[in-house]
Design a protein around this motif. Sequence first.
Motif, PDB file in Angstrom:
ATOM      1  N   ASN A  28       0.829  -1.205   0.000  1.00 63.29           N
ATOM      2  CA  ASN A  28       0.000   0.000   0.000  1.00 63.29           C
ATOM      3  C   ASN A  28       0.862   1.253   0.000  1.00 63.29           C
ATOM      4  N   LEU A  29       1.947   1.232   0.756  1.00 62.45           N
ATOM      5  CA  LEU A  29       2.874   2.370   0.754  1.00 62.45           C
ATOM      6  C   LEU A  29       3.396   2.617  -0.656  1.00 62.45           C
ATOM      7  N   TYR A  30       3.760   1.547  -1.323  1.00 63.43           N
ATOM      8  CA  TYR A  30       4.296   1.669  -2.671  1.00 63.43           C
ATOM      9  C   TYR A  30       3.257   2.257  -3.616  1.00 63.43           C
ATOM     10  N   LYS A  31       2.025   1.746  -3.555  1.00 65.70           N
ATOM     11  CA  LYS A  31       0.970   2.258  -4.428  1.00 65.70           C
ATOM     12  C   LYS A  31       0.698   3.734  -4.180  1.00 65.70           C
ATOM     13  N   LEU A  32       0.732   4.141  -2.906  1.00 65.76           N
ATOM     14  CA  LEU A  32       0.421   5.521  -2.560  1.00 65.76           C
ATOM     15  C   LEU A  32       1.551   6.499  -2.869  1.00 65.76           C
ATOM     16  N   TYR A  33       2.788   6.087  -2.619  1.00 70.08           N
ATOM     17  CA  TYR A  33       3.883   7.055  -2.619  1.00 70.08           C
ATOM     18  C   TYR A  33       4.988   6.805  -3.639  1.00 70.08           C
ATOM     19  N   ALA A  34       4.933   5.738  -4.395  1.00 67.86           N
ATOM     20  CA  ALA A  34       6.025   5.447  -5.331  1.00 67.86           C
ATOM     21  C   ALA A  34       6.210   6.566  -6.349  1.00 67.86           C
ATOM     22  N   GLY A  35       5.113   7.107  -6.857  1.00 69.04           N
ATOM     23  CA  GLY A  35       5.216   8.193  -7.831  1.00 69.04           C
ATOM     24  C   GLY A  35       5.881   9.429  -7.241  1.00 69.04           C
ATOM     25  N   ASP A  36       5.477   9.784  -6.019  1.00 70.72           N
ATOM     26  CA  ASP A  36       6.072  10.947  -5.354  1.00 70.72           C
ATOM     27  C   ASP A  36       7.554  10.729  -5.074  1.00 70.72           C
ATOM     28  N   VAL A  37       7.891   9.544  -4.592  1.00 71.67           N
ATOM     29  CA  VAL A  37       9.290   9.241  -4.280  1.00 71.67           C
ATOM     30  C   VAL A  37      10.128   9.253  -5.560  1.00 71.67           C
ATOM     31  N   ARG A  38       9.586   8.700  -6.641  1.00 70.58           N
ATOM     32  CA  ARG A  38      10.322   8.669  -7.904  1.00 70.58           C
ATOM     33  C   ARG A  38      10.550  10.082  -8.435  1.00 70.58           C
ATOM     34  N   ARG A  39       9.513  10.943  -8.367  1.00 76.06           N
ATOM     35  CA  ARG A  39       9.677  12.334  -8.810  1.00 76.06           C
ATOM     36  C   ARG A  39      10.727  13.048  -7.964  1.00 76.06           C
ATOM     37  N   PHE A  40      10.691  12.807  -6.658  1.00 76.59           N
ATOM     38  CA  PHE A  40      11.674  13.416  -5.763  1.00 76.59           C
ATOM     39  C   PHE A  40      13.074  12.930  -6.128  1.00 76.59           C
ATOM     40  N   ALA A  41      13.221  11.631  -6.358  1.00 76.49           N
ATOM     41  CA  ALA A  41      14.522  11.071  -6.724  1.00 76.49           C
ATOM     42  C   ALA A  41      14.989  11.622  -8.077  1.00 76.49           C
ATOM     43  N   LEU A  42      14.073  11.765  -9.009  1.00 76.94           N
ATOM     44  CA  LEU A  42      14.415  12.316 -10.315  1.00 76.94           C
ATOM     45  C   LEU A  42      14.856  13.776 -10.185  1.00 76.94           C
ATOM     46  N   PHE A  43      14.199  14.501  -9.292  1.00 77.01           N
ATOM     47  CA  PHE A  43      14.610  15.876  -9.013  1.00 77.01           C
ATOM     48  C   PHE A  43      16.026  15.904  -8.446  1.00 77.01           C
ATOM     49  N   LEU A  44      16.342  14.969  -7.558  1.00 71.68           N
ATOM     50  CA  LEU A  44      17.666  14.937  -6.938  1.00 71.68           C
ATOM     51  C   LEU A  44      18.767  14.622  -7.939  1.00 71.68           C
ATOM     52  N   CYS A  45      18.547  13.598  -8.754  1.00 71.30           N
ATOM     53  CA  CYS A  45      19.647  13.093  -9.581  1.00 71.30           C
ATOM     54  C   CYS A  45      19.556  13.483 -11.052  1.00 71.30           C
ATOM     55  N   GLY A  46      18.352  13.736 -11.555  1.00 69.62           N
ATOM     56  CA  GLY A  46      18.200  14.106 -12.958  1.00 69.62           C
ATOM     57  C   GLY A  46      18.381  12.960 -13.930  1.00 69.62           C
ATOM     58  N   ASP A  47      18.420  11.743 -13.453  1.00 70.59           N
ATOM     59  CA  ASP A  47      18.624  10.569 -14.297  1.00 70.59           C
ATOM     60  C   ASP A  47      17.506   9.560 -14.016  1.00 70.59           C
ATOM     61  N   VAL A  48      16.791   9.148 -15.065  1.00 69.07           N
ATOM     62  CA  VAL A  48      15.635   8.272 -14.905  1.00 69.07           C
ATOM     63  C   VAL A  48      16.031   6.925 -14.299  1.00 69.07           C
ATOM     64  N   MET A  49      17.107   6.340 -14.793  1.00 69.72           N
ATOM     65  CA  MET A  49      17.513   5.026 -14.287  1.00 69.72           C
ATOM     66  C   MET A  49      17.950   5.106 -12.823  1.00 69.72           C
ATOM     67  N   MET A  50      18.685   6.153 -12.480  1.00 72.04           N
ATOM     68  CA  MET A  50      19.114   6.318 -11.099  1.00 72.04           C
ATOM     69  C   MET A  50      17.907   6.597 -10.198  1.00 72.04           C
ATOM     70  N   ALA A  51      16.944   7.356 -10.707  1.00 68.44           N
ATOM     71  CA  ALA A  51      15.733   7.639  -9.930  1.00 68.44           C
ATOM     72  C   ALA A  51      14.968   6.349  -9.649  1.00 68.44           C
ATOM     73  N   ASP A  52      14.907   5.459 -10.642  1.00 73.22           N
ATOM     74  CA  ASP A  52      14.258   4.163 -10.423  1.00 73.22           C
ATOM     75  C   ASP A  52      14.994   3.338  -9.377  1.00 73.22           C
ATOM     76  N   GLU A  53      16.311   3.369  -9.428  1.00 74.68           N
ATOM     77  CA  GLU A  53      17.112   2.641  -8.441  1.00 74.68           C
ATOM     78  C   GLU A  53      16.904   3.206  -7.042  1.00 74.68           C
ATOM     79  N   ILE A  54      16.887   4.526  -6.935  1.00 74.77           N
ATOM     80  CA  ILE A  54      16.664   5.170  -5.642  1.00 74.77           C
ATOM     81  C   ILE A  54      15.278   4.827  -5.114  1.00 74.77           C
ATOM     82  N   THR A  55      14.280   4.842  -5.985  1.00 73.29           N
ATOM     83  CA  THR A  55      12.913   4.527  -5.575  1.00 73.29           C
ATOM     84  C   THR A  55      12.823   3.101  -5.053  1.00 73.29           C
ATOM     85  N   SER A  56      13.390   2.158  -5.776  1.00 68.99           N
ATOM     86  CA  SER A  56      13.327   0.773  -5.314  1.00 68.99           C
ATOM     87  C   SER A  56      14.099   0.589  -4.020  1.00 68.99           C
ATOM     88  N   ASP A  57      15.252   1.229  -3.925  1.00 67.52           N
ATOM     89  CA  ASP A  57      16.044   1.140  -2.698  1.00 67.52           C
ATOM     90  C   ASP A  57      15.284   1.753  -1.523  1.00 67.52           C
TER      91      ASP A  57
END
Length: 169
Positions: free
Chosen positions: A6-35
């Motif tokens: 449920n956490l993943y369904k609710l917040y994965a998009g927000d966390v991924r956008r935040f990670a993408l903002f931090l790193c600017g790289d889609v693949m790294m943002a996906d890695e950060i989100t999963s981590d």
Amino acid sequence: MTDIENLYKLYAGDVRRFALFLCGDVMMADEITSDTFVRAWMAADRIRQPTVKSYLFTIARNAYIDLMRRAARHTQLDENMPDAQVSVQAQMELSAEVCAVLAALQQLPEMDRTVLLMRAFDEMTYEEIAETLGIPVAALRVKVHRARSKLMQTRKAWREVVPAAGAKP
């Protein structure tokens, strides 16, 4: 709330956008989100409902920092590059200043510390924080301002005691 799905369904998009903002790289943002969600799953017993989003953002930020540290160890060094290392004395003074500010942060009431960290580090809006914590926006703004003032007083007092800590090395 410890159900990671449920956490993943609710917040994965927000966390991924935040990670993408931090790193600017889609693949790294996906890695950060999963981590982030793996780390959240490992610490599911510590997750509290009112601060779950900021908790996930904090994990994501830490995961990003960890990735940057690992990447820094694998870069090529230029032989002509000057030594940019800060002197040991400056490091010690800055470290002591950081410790003083962290100690002052720990002295703040829990609610003041929480709202300050949500605002400063998680970059949440006043409205998001007010909704999460269930307090009026006007009261929240006052809490954030007072907490910042207390920390700035501590930092200013530290620099008066040890003036070299504020100087550039």
